[in-house]
Design a protein around this motif. Sequence first.
Motif, short mmCIF file in Angstrom:
data_model
loop_
_atom_site.label_atom_id
_atom_site.label_comp_id
_atom_site.label_asym_id
_atom_site.label_seq_id
_atom_site.Cartn_x
_atom_site.Cartn_y
_atom_site.Cartn_z
N ILE A 51 8.13 -1.17 -7.06
CA ILE A 51 6.95 -0.96 -6.23
C ILE A 51 6.38 0.40 -6.59
O ILE A 51 7.06 1.42 -6.46
N ASP A 52 5.13 0.44 -7.04
CA ASP A 52 4.61 1.67 -7.63
C ASP A 52 3.90 2.60 -6.65
O ASP A 52 3.50 3.70 -7.01
N GLY A 53 3.73 2.17 -5.39
CA GLY A 53 3.16 3.06 -4.38
C GLY A 53 1.65 3.14 -4.36
O GLY A 53 1.08 3.82 -3.51
N PHE A 54 0.97 2.44 -5.26
CA PHE A 54 -0.49 2.48 -5.30
C PHE A 54 -1.13 1.53 -4.28
O PHE A 54 -2.25 1.76 -3.85
N ASN A 55 -0.43 0.47 -3.93
CA ASN A 55 -0.97 -0.51 -2.99
C ASN A 55 -0.22 -0.39 -1.66
O ASN A 55 0.93 -0.79 -1.56
N PRO A 56 -0.87 0.14 -0.62
CA PRO A 56 -0.19 0.31 0.67
C PRO A 56 0.36 -0.98 1.25
O PRO A 56 1.36 -0.97 1.96
N GLU A 57 -0.26 -2.10 0.92
CA GLU A 57 0.20 -3.38 1.46
C GLU A 57 1.61 -3.72 0.99
O GLU A 57 2.29 -4.53 1.62
N LEU A 227 -5.20 2.53 3.39
CA LEU A 227 -5.59 1.13 3.33
C LEU A 227 -6.88 0.90 4.10
O LEU A 227 -7.82 0.26 3.60
N LYS A 228 -6.96 1.44 5.30
CA LYS A 228 -8.15 1.26 6.14
C LYS A 228 -9.38 1.91 5.52
O LYS A 228 -10.50 1.40 5.65
N ALA A 229 -9.17 3.03 4.83
CA ALA A 229 -10.30 3.77 4.24
C ALA A 229 -10.66 3.29 2.84
O ALA A 229 -11.61 3.81 2.23
N GLY A 230 -9.92 2.33 2.31
CA GLY A 230 -10.20 1.84 0.97
C GLY A 230 -9.88 2.83 -0.13
O GLY A 230 -10.50 2.83 -1.19
N ARG A 231 -8.88 3.71 0.13
CA ARG A 231 -8.53 4.74 -0.85
C ARG A 231 -7.35 4.31 -1.72
O ARG A 231 -6.65 5.16 -2.27
N ALA A 232 -7.11 3.03 -1.83
CA ALA A 232 -5.92 2.58 -2.54
C ALA A 232 -6.27 1.46 -3.50
O ALA A 232 -7.39 0.95 -3.52
N LEU A 233 -5.28 1.07 -4.31
CA LEU A 233 -5.44 -0.07 -5.20
C LEU A 233 -4.95 -1.33 -4.50
O LEU A 233 -4.13 -1.27 -3.58
N THR A 234 -5.44 -2.45 -4.96
CA THR A 234 -4.92 -3.73 -4.51
C THR A 234 -4.11 -4.34 -5.64
O THR A 234 -4.02 -3.77 -6.73
#
Length: 256
Positions: A51-57, A227-234
């Motif tokens: 798990i690379d930590g880029f996707n909060p989900e 995640l809420k602010a859209g500051r992450a990767l999916t």
Amino acid sequence: MCRWHKLAAKEAATNPHTGEFNVGHYAVALTAMSQFRVEQDKWGLPQLFAIDGFNPEEILPADKMQAFEQSGLNKPVHDAQRDLQINIAIMRHALEETGFMHDMSVDALNIQDRITKDGYKKTCCATPNPRDNGPFLDAAVVYLVKGYDDAERSYASKDLTLVSSHELETMTSDTTVSADDRKHLPLLHGIRNAVESFLEQPGVPKALEQAFANTIPVIFQMAESDLKAGRALTGKSDCIMCEGTKGRQPNAFKLG
């Protein structure tokens, strides 16, 4: 590659006054940071392997949050951010000092890939991929450390250490190394030598280890707001260090 490594390396390679990003400094810092991995016993976080930590989900599910809370790394985000900035300042100063001993320009380190502050660009007009290092740095972070549990260089439960110049030279003629990787190995001596000098400076190994330890709570504590602010990767994680000698898996990405 993991955000657990890249966050501190990227900041350490960025001039805090001008915002200028130094690719050579980044390459050295990232390679040095590759000694630390979430599955190492000392962190108590094997659940985060791959798990690379880029996707909060991927880290917000209850089992991952529980693993983090029980790992001993949990601390208030403001404390973690403060301590991380102290670690990064030590790293940045040591990179500057290393620059007096080694030519850390892109050409001198044989870096031919398009590496930007926002990630690797496969072509000049491509969108930077924050998860990707490019083939050259992929080879550096996988092959310039030793102590893996497996021959595929993908899992490490114990400490990793920098390979010697002789060990790197030996690998260049090792036919068990894929031809795609082996072509990069003779070009890695410059980075290896600079990393060695970087690690020999007082306080640097501890600063790197603490930077890794403080990055984990920062990412976990900020995951929901990111995640809420859209500051992450999916999308699914794509970490070359977890793939090791198998190589990077094709994986599309997009910003959240």
